[in-house]
Write a protein that holds these residues in place. Structure first.
Motif, PDB file in Angstrom:
ATOM      1  N   ARG A  14       0.835  -1.212   0.000  1.00  0.00           N
ATOM      2  CA  ARG A  14       0.000   0.000   0.000  1.00  0.00           C
ATOM      3  C   ARG A  14       0.870   1.264   0.000  1.00  0.00           C
ATOM      4  NH1 ARG A  14      -4.527  -0.618  -1.810  1.00  0.00           N
ATOM      5  NH2 ARG A  14      -5.767   0.661  -0.423  1.00  0.00           N
ATOM      6  N   TYR A  15       2.180   1.085  -0.201  1.00  0.00           N
ATOM      7  CA  TYR A  15       3.123   2.202  -0.042  1.00  0.00           C
ATOM      8  C   TYR A  15       2.817   3.363  -0.995  1.00  0.00           C
ATOM      9  CZ  TYR A  15       7.441   4.865   0.055  1.00  0.00           C
ATOM     10  OH  TYR A  15       8.333   5.897   0.152  1.00  0.00           O
ATOM     11  N   ASP A  16       2.598   3.056  -2.260  1.00  0.00           N
ATOM     12  CA  ASP A  16       2.420   4.137  -3.248  1.00  0.00           C
ATOM     13  C   ASP A  16       1.122   4.917  -3.012  1.00  0.00           C
ATOM     14  OD1 ASP A  16       4.829   3.819  -4.623  1.00  0.00           O
ATOM     15  OD2 ASP A  16       4.019   2.165  -5.793  1.00  0.00           O
TER      16      ASP A  16
ATOM     17  N   ILE B  84      19.632   4.449  -3.970  1.00  0.00           N
ATOM     18  CA  ILE B  84      19.678   3.689  -2.718  1.00  0.00           C
ATOM     19  C   ILE B  84      18.327   3.825  -2.013  1.00  0.00           C
ATOM     20  CG2 ILE B  84      20.745   3.696  -0.418  1.00  0.00           C
ATOM     21  CD1 ILE B  84      23.329   4.598  -1.752  1.00  0.00           C
ATOM     22  N   ALA B  85      17.917   2.760  -1.315  1.00  0.00           N
ATOM     23  CA  ALA B  85      16.608   2.762  -0.632  1.00  0.00           C
ATOM     24  C   ALA B  85      15.532   3.130  -1.655  1.00  0.00           C
ATOM     25  CB  ALA B  85      16.612   3.732   0.557  1.00  0.00           C
ATOM     26  N   GLY B  86      15.666   2.554  -2.822  1.00  0.00           N
ATOM     27  CA  GLY B  86      14.843   2.950  -3.982  1.00  0.00           C
ATOM     28  C   GLY B  86      13.403   2.508  -3.900  1.00  0.00           C
TER      29      GLY B  86
ATOM     30  N   THR C  49      18.109  -0.110  -5.978  1.00  0.00           N
ATOM     31  CA  THR C  49      18.525  -0.939  -4.839  1.00  0.00           C
ATOM     32  C   THR C  49      17.734  -0.591  -3.575  1.00  0.00           C
ATOM     33  OG1 THR C  49      20.256   0.531  -3.946  1.00  0.00           O
ATOM     34  CG2 THR C  49      20.879  -0.883  -5.785  1.00  0.00           C
ATOM     35  N   ASP C  50      17.646  -1.559  -2.690  1.00  0.00           N
ATOM     36  CA  ASP C  50      16.988  -1.351  -1.389  1.00  0.00           C
ATOM     37  C   ASP C  50      17.364  -2.539  -0.516  1.00  0.00           C
ATOM     38  OD1 ASP C  50      14.240   0.453  -0.523  1.00  0.00           O
ATOM     39  OD2 ASP C  50      14.658  -1.324   0.679  1.00  0.00           O
ATOM     40  N   ILE C  51      17.250  -2.355   0.796  1.00  0.00           N
ATOM     41  CA  ILE C  51      17.546  -3.474   1.702  1.00  0.00           C
ATOM     42  C   ILE C  51      16.350  -4.411   1.817  1.00  0.00           C
ATOM     43  CG2 ILE C  51      16.756  -2.451   3.885  1.00  0.00           C
ATOM     44  CD1 ILE C  51      19.413  -3.404   5.142  1.00  0.00           C
TER      45      ILE C  51
ATOM     46  N   ASP D  76      22.378  -3.166   1.325  1.00  0.00           N
ATOM     47  CA  ASP D  76      22.369  -2.358   2.551  1.00  0.00           C
ATOM     48  C   ASP D  76      23.237  -1.134   2.292  1.00  0.00           C
ATOM     49  OD1 ASP D  76      22.684  -1.227   5.017  1.00  0.00           O
ATOM     50  OD2 ASP D  76      23.236  -3.081   6.042  1.00  0.00           O
ATOM     51  N   ALA D  77      22.662   0.044   2.461  1.00  0.00           N
ATOM     52  CA  ALA D  77      23.394   1.289   2.186  1.00  0.00           C
ATOM     53  C   ALA D  77      24.659   1.414   3.029  1.00  0.00           C
ATOM     54  CB  ALA D  77      22.485   2.482   2.458  1.00  0.00           C
ATOM     55  N   GLU D  78      24.682   0.707   4.157  1.00  0.00           N
ATOM     56  CA  GLU D  78      25.843   0.827   5.042  1.00  0.00           C
ATOM     57  C   GLU D  78      27.024  -0.027   4.559  1.00  0.00           C
ATOM     58  OE1 GLU D  78      24.686   0.343   9.161  1.00  0.00           O
ATOM     59  OE2 GLU D  78      22.887   1.541   8.858  1.00  0.00           O
TER      60      GLU D  78
ATOM     61  N   VAL E 205      19.230   9.071  -2.641  1.00  0.00           N
ATOM     62  CA  VAL E 205      18.518   8.354  -1.581  1.00  0.00           C
ATOM     63  C   VAL E 205      17.330   9.223  -1.171  1.00  0.00           C
ATOM     64  CG1 VAL E 205      20.184   9.176   0.188  1.00  0.00           C
ATOM     65  CG2 VAL E 205      18.695   7.248   0.703  1.00  0.00           C
ATOM     66  N   ALA E 206      16.121   8.714  -1.433  1.00  0.00           N
ATOM     67  CA  ALA E 206      14.918   9.503  -1.136  1.00  0.00           C
ATOM     68  C   ALA E 206      14.148   8.853   0.004  1.00  0.00           C
ATOM     69  CB  ALA E 206      14.025   9.602  -2.380  1.00  0.00           C
ATOM     70  N   PHE E 207      13.985   9.571   1.082  1.00  0.00           N
ATOM     71  CA  PHE E 207      13.199   9.131   2.240  1.00  0.00           C
ATOM     72  C   PHE E 207      13.714   7.809   2.807  1.00  0.00           C
ATOM     73  CE2 PHE E 207      10.423  11.715  -0.537  1.00  0.00           C
ATOM     74  CZ  PHE E 207      10.330  12.818   0.304  1.00  0.00           C
TER      75      PHE E 207
END
Ligand SMILES: C[S@@+](CC[C@H](N)C(=O)[O-])C[C@H]1O[C@@H](n2cnc3c(N)ncnc32)[C@H](O)[C@@H]1O
Length: 243
Positions: free
Chosen positions: A30-32, A65-67, A89-91, A116-118, A132-134
């Motif tokens: 339901r994210y979008d 990142i965290a796309g 990419t995203d974790i 993982d962005a880290e 990296v958005a939000f």
């Protein structure tokens, strides 16, 4: 073990990623629709502005990142053209799966990777742009993630960090009422998940303000950092150049 925050709660550092994963596993489908609803569509304008400032050229190499569900990756893919490449990419696999389906439905084929962005699995100096958005707000070790973004950018490359930030004083009261009274209820009705949207409101309050984030970016090596306040500071776009 060292403690960190998960919204307003204190949790062991080693546990934060699991809590964050729970949030995005729960909201992915339901994210979008929630994004459109809770921002009244404004997130589209914030992202459009980010794309404009990124000024991506045909042939560029871009890392998103965290796309998540792929808004930025899709827009960048159109700008880099067939000679460039965008990594989505995203974790979180559930978020990536939603994103990959959307990208394929739109006829956009690009590499989708769990990252993982880290601990980014890319060589030094690989990308013209990193975005990296939000996402940064949810990361446990933000400096480490920012250092990874810096490492993987080419010299002269640009990092774009779009994130909720500190609103201007006159907006504070209305924004707090909306965040803590309206947002969790919207989450309950639309996504069947009140707690994740309470976490959203809380995590925004715990995130570094505009100047603190600017200093964090400088401390990991960005020679120049510009801050663009959007919608009265509800959101800020930090743009770092690797000099
Ligand atoms: C609010 S969503 C943003 C999705 C998308 N960028 C957008 O703007 O719509 C935040 C995303 O950050 C991801 N995330 C959280 N911690 C992460 C990490 N350490 N590395 C990569 N992604 C992470 C989550 O899985 C989630 O998909």
């Amino acid at each position: 073990m060292a403690q960190t925050h998960f919204g307003f709660q204190h949790v062991d550092e080693g546990d934060k990623a699991r809590h964050v994963r729970g949030v995005f596993d729960s909201v992915a489908s339901r994210y979008d629709v929630m994004n459109d609803l809770m921002s009244a569509g404004l997130h589209r304008l914030w992202k459009r502005y980010t794309i404009t400032v990124a000024n991506v050229k045909p042939g560029d190499q871009v890392l998103d990142i965290a796309g998540g569900t792929g808004d930025l990756a899709m827009a960048f893919a159109r700008e880099v053209g067939p000679t460039g490449r965008v990594f989505h990419t995203d974790i979180n696999e559930a978020m990536l799966r939603e994103g990959r389906t959307r990208l394929l439905d739109a006829g956009v084929v690009l590499p989708t990777l769990v990252c993982d962005a880290e601990h980014l699995p890319f060589a030094d100096n690989s990308f013209d742009r990193v975005s990296v958005a939000f996402g940064l707000r949810n990361m446990t070790h933000k400096e480490l993630a920012l250092a990874e973004m810096h490492r993987t950018l080419k010299p002269g490359g640009k990092l774009l960090v779009l994130e909720f930030s500190r609103v201007a004083k006159p907006l504070e009261k209305a924004y707090d009422w909306y965040s803590f009274q309206v947002l969790p209820k919207l989450g309950k009705w639309v996504a069947g998940d009140e707690a994740s949207y309470r976490y959203l409101a809380e995590s925004i309050r715990m995130h570094p303000d505009q100047e603190t984030l600017r200093q964090m970016m400088k401390s990991v090596g960005f020679g120049h950092v510009d801050v663009h306040n959007l919608t009265g500071g509800v959101v800020a776009l930090h743009v770092g150049i690797k000099c």
